[in-house]
Write a protein that holds these residues in place. Sequence first.
Motif, short mmCIF file in Angstrom:
data_model
loop_
_atom_site.label_atom_id
_atom_site.label_comp_id
_atom_site.label_asym_id
_atom_site.label_seq_id
_atom_site.Cartn_x
_atom_site.Cartn_y
_atom_site.Cartn_z
N ASP A 81 0.83 -1.21 0.00
CA ASP A 81 0.00 0.00 0.00
C ASP A 81 0.87 1.25 0.00
N TRP A 82 0.57 2.12 -0.97
CA TRP A 82 1.36 3.35 -1.13
C TRP A 82 0.41 4.53 -1.36
N LEU A 83 0.96 5.71 -1.13
CA LEU A 83 0.21 6.96 -1.39
C LEU A 83 0.97 7.77 -2.44
N LEU A 84 0.24 8.19 -3.50
CA LEU A 84 0.82 9.06 -4.54
C LEU A 84 0.43 10.51 -4.22
N GLU A 85 1.47 11.35 -4.01
CA GLU A 85 1.24 12.76 -3.65
C GLU A 85 1.70 13.68 -4.78
N ILE A 86 0.79 14.61 -5.18
CA ILE A 86 1.17 15.72 -6.08
C ILE A 86 1.13 16.98 -5.23
N SER A 87 2.30 17.46 -4.85
CA SER A 87 2.39 18.51 -3.82
C SER A 87 2.42 19.91 -4.43
N TYR A 88 1.44 20.21 -5.29
CA TYR A 88 1.30 21.57 -5.82
C TYR A 88 -0.20 21.85 -5.90
N PRO A 89 -0.79 22.39 -4.84
CA PRO A 89 -2.25 22.47 -4.71
C PRO A 89 -2.93 23.41 -5.69
N THR A 90 -2.20 24.20 -6.48
CA THR A 90 -2.85 25.18 -7.38
C THR A 90 -3.05 24.64 -8.78
N LEU A 91 -2.79 23.37 -9.05
CA LEU A 91 -3.06 22.80 -10.36
C LEU A 91 -4.56 22.73 -10.60
N ASP A 92 -4.98 23.04 -11.84
CA ASP A 92 -6.41 23.12 -12.14
C ASP A 92 -7.05 21.74 -12.29
N ASP B 20 -5.02 4.33 -12.86
CA ASP B 20 -4.24 3.18 -12.39
C ASP B 20 -5.07 1.93 -12.70
N ALA B 21 -4.63 1.24 -13.77
CA ALA B 21 -5.40 0.06 -14.22
C ALA B 21 -6.83 0.50 -14.54
N ASP B 22 -7.80 -0.01 -13.83
CA ASP B 22 -9.19 0.36 -14.10
C ASP B 22 -9.69 1.41 -13.11
N ARG B 23 -8.82 1.95 -12.29
CA ARG B 23 -9.21 2.98 -11.33
C ARG B 23 -8.89 4.37 -11.90
N ARG B 24 -9.76 5.37 -11.54
CA ARG B 24 -9.60 6.74 -12.09
C ARG B 24 -9.96 7.76 -11.01
N TRP B 25 -9.11 8.75 -10.82
CA TRP B 25 -9.38 9.83 -9.87
C TRP B 25 -9.35 11.16 -10.62
N MET B 26 -10.28 12.09 -10.27
CA MET B 26 -10.32 13.46 -10.79
C MET B 26 -10.00 14.42 -9.66
N LEU B 27 -8.92 15.19 -9.79
CA LEU B 27 -8.48 16.13 -8.77
C LEU B 27 -8.25 17.51 -9.39
N GLY B 28 -8.06 18.55 -8.54
CA GLY B 28 -7.75 19.89 -9.02
C GLY B 28 -8.40 20.96 -8.17
N ASP B 29 -7.84 22.19 -8.23
CA ASP B 29 -8.38 23.27 -7.40
C ASP B 29 -9.68 23.83 -7.96
N ARG B 30 -10.13 23.34 -9.12
CA ARG B 30 -11.43 23.76 -9.65
C ARG B 30 -12.57 22.90 -9.08
N LEU B 31 -12.21 21.81 -8.35
CA LEU B 31 -13.22 20.91 -7.80
C LEU B 31 -13.35 21.14 -6.29
N PRO B 32 -14.52 20.89 -5.71
CA PRO B 32 -14.69 21.04 -4.25
C PRO B 32 -13.74 20.11 -3.49
N TYR B 33 -13.28 20.60 -2.37
CA TYR B 33 -12.30 19.84 -1.58
C TYR B 33 -12.89 18.51 -1.11
N ALA B 34 -14.19 18.43 -0.90
CA ALA B 34 -14.82 17.22 -0.37
C ALA B 34 -14.70 16.04 -1.32
N GLU B 35 -14.46 16.27 -2.60
CA GLU B 35 -14.37 15.18 -3.56
C GLU B 35 -13.00 14.50 -3.56
N ARG B 36 -12.07 14.99 -2.76
CA ARG B 36 -10.75 14.37 -2.74
C ARG B 36 -10.81 13.03 -2.00
N PRO B 37 -10.08 12.03 -2.45
CA PRO B 37 -10.13 10.71 -1.78
C PRO B 37 -9.46 10.71 -0.42
#
Length: 975
Positions: free
Chosen positions: A98-109, A115-132
């Motif tokens: 088990d690992w954690l992938l971090e993108i440490s630049y919070p201002t990306l849009d 990852d295989a069949d898994r998909r995450w949508m992130l960015g400062d244009r989305l509400p914070y509550a949607e983060r995993p």
Amino acid sequence: MTQKRFLLLLAFLVCLGTGPLAAGAPLLLPGTTSVDLARHVEILEDPTGELTIDDVRSQNGAGFKAETGTAGTLNFGYTKSVYWLRFRLDAATDARRDWLLEISYPTLDSIEIHDADRRWMLGDRLPYAERPIDHRNFVVPLTVSAGDPRFVYLRVASQGSMTVPLHLWAAEPFAQAARNAYVALALYFGMILGLMGYNFLLFLTVRDRSFLLYVLFGLGMAIGQLSVNGLGNQFLWPASPTWGHLAFPLGFGLTGLFGALFTRSFLATRTNAPRLDTWIRSLIAFFALSIGVVILFDYRAGSIMISLAGAVFSIIAVMTAIRCLRSGNRGARWFLIAWSLLLVGVAVLAFRNLGWLPTNFVTTYGMLIGSALEMLMLSFALADRINYLQIEKEHAQAEAIAAGDALVTALRDSERQLEARVAERTHELRAQETRFRSIFEHSNAAIAITNPPGDIIDANLSFGRLLDQAEDSLIGTNISQFAASEDAPATTGMLSGLRAELLGGTRESYRIEECLHKASGEPLWADISVTAIRRADGTVDHLVYTAIDVTERKRALERLENHQATLEARILERTRELSIAKDQAEAASQAKSTFLANMSHELRTPMNAILGLTGIALRQTQDDGVRDKLEKVKRASDHLLAVINDILDISKIEAGRLQLNASSFRLGDIRDNLINLVETKCQEKGLTFGITIPADLVDRRLTGDPLRLTQILVNLVGNAIKFTDTGFVRVRISGERHDAETLQLRFEVEDSGIGIDAHDQRRLFSAFEQADSSLTRRYGGTGLGLAISRRLAEMMGGQIGLLSEPGQGSTFWFTALLRIADQVQAAAASAHDESAEEQLRSRFGGARILVAEDEPVNREVLGLLIADVGIAPDFAPDGEAAVTFATRTRYDLILMDIQMPKLNGVEATCAIRALPGCAKIPIVATTANAFAEDRAECLAAGMNDHLAKPIDPDALYDMLLKWLSAGEDAASPAG
């Protein structure tokens, strides 16, 4: 030196860890707790942003390039492209799963992670509550199995600076690093808030705007740091992604804006560094503009503008501090240290955002380090500023106390000096009073002082002498008793009215001439000035009367008025005489005009017969000897007619009655006519003659007076032929467009003749002048041609002049401004190629024409010329007969002489116009009178046109064709 060492240390820290490393898939070993993925990432640029995960995976790595030279992060700067990243996960048998992938630049849009069949949508244009995972940075979980390597794909897009720091973390080390970061950030923001609150309290105490600007500067910095470190999205605005998107550039834009304002206020750059102050004011405006661009127009463009402005300001601020330090500014040293630390951090961040520096610990937290140190240094600076102000206050108080003591001493000294001056002034006033009393008593002006009612309280010797009374006897007498009111009641009334205004306060003084009487009753005239002397409350204390005897001046004025009346009578008489002389001059001018008109008529009438019969004879004879003699008669007659025309033209010019007639013509016709008129003369003298005209001007139709234009050319060419014995005469015509509707023509006549010296050139264009009076005897001529040509050229909107040297020939030139003819009219004017004579013969052979002419010879001439074109005219010997003929016959055209017995041409025309059916018959005047008013009188009487004598055959045929064609068009049915 300390500052230089500090800057070198920061530069060394920035450059740490930036060496190039080869990309490759990470190997997760049992002891591995974190991996920097920047060395293992492959990159694919998608400029259009249209690739999907299926497109990328189907390429099986085609297009991906391993990133080289990257240490600690991936930095693409400001770009419109979308970037796909991928890295290969491969784990050893005993490695963590088990690992954690971090993108440490919070201002990306926008970040998509596949990852295989898994998909995450992130960015400062989305509400914070949607983060995993609840974290200030973007974090997603990954699971790795030994012996099951695979690729993880990331799609990254951003309007701001695209920096992508990628790390793989084990859970426990990640949690520990997060706790350490939160503690460090909490300490930082706690310190920032503490210093802001401290400085705000200082602002409320000392009311120095530098403290408030510092607080606002810290607020902007706090907003920017909260955004760039993700704390704002996590804690302050988690449900406002729009604000979270804008907070980063706005925070640092406000930091630059208020930082520049703080610099101006703290260092007083307007006084200490005016040139650098101009730069700072420009940067303030640029920061404000950049903030507006971010909010209203373009996020990316505004962010770039803020980054560039921050980089420039970092240099300007340090230069300003150095300049103020050299000027002796006490706070500049602290400011230079503090601001340098902050601006190094700002510059490092700006360069990282522009892609000029990689992202690592120093570039990421450089502003935090610099701003923390800056806050402390500036706190010291502001505290030192307060201490300095306190010292200045104590010093000012000490100076004020010393000044107060000095003031008391000075007041005591001043009191003693004032007492001495009062005594001295009292002595001076007494001396002045004595002096003024002496002046008052012995003044030549009569002066009296009265109370407000007018009772005299003081008077000098001159006032007593003026009224033939002793001055003592005047005291107590009312001054109005001396006014001779019975002699000048109006003046006395005015005096009383002015005195009332003086006492009422609406006037300070007045002056008037008044008739007084002496004690003996003798009247006198005095120029009296009255001035009010007022008390402090504005009421009149007393009045001062000053009187000057003007009796003699009054008598002289009466004599002058009598003399003026005499002069006015003389002027009226002289005006009457001048009016009579004017009437006589006008009568003489009218007599001159009448004489010239009669002379014109008497000369042109026989000339009409001579030229007409000569022309007819030339048409009919084939004998060369007879034709030669007739040509000589014609040339002599033409010369005589030219002299007559010159005399009439110069008389019209002097009377201001010369007018131009506007019509459409071709320059080519002017050229051809000139050749016909002068070529024979050149051949007779053996001269070479030529005319040069541009091809585009030959058929150009213009509107002007072609007759007068030809007259100028004939005058100039005739003079050139006359004064040239051998060689050439050349004519050059050129033109250039003056505006959309007019053309400026220039005509030059060059000859190889005798030339003219400079002295004679100045008077050459005057009437009756030639260069040398002996030339008149040798060459002939009236000396009128050039004077007439000058006036004609000026009437055409041009000028005339010459270039000449004795023995080298002459070049006469003139210009004319002519209108470009309407193309429709021009096309109509050139519709017929046949001559007027040929068209008359072919089209109007049976026309009915009446010739009204009392001179038999003129009737014969007109009859022969008209008969030559196949028309048989009727003849009327006088005006009465013309009316009779018109009553019996319906004529197509009538040629009407003006001076005829019984009824003249004007009276006959009026009678014919009154006949039934004769209102529109074309009537053309044929007269030897050449003045414009004669033509106007003919047209006013109802005639259609005017033909001057002697009659030129071509002019006659043109006139007949014009009006017979008009009658033919009127008779044609419409449509």
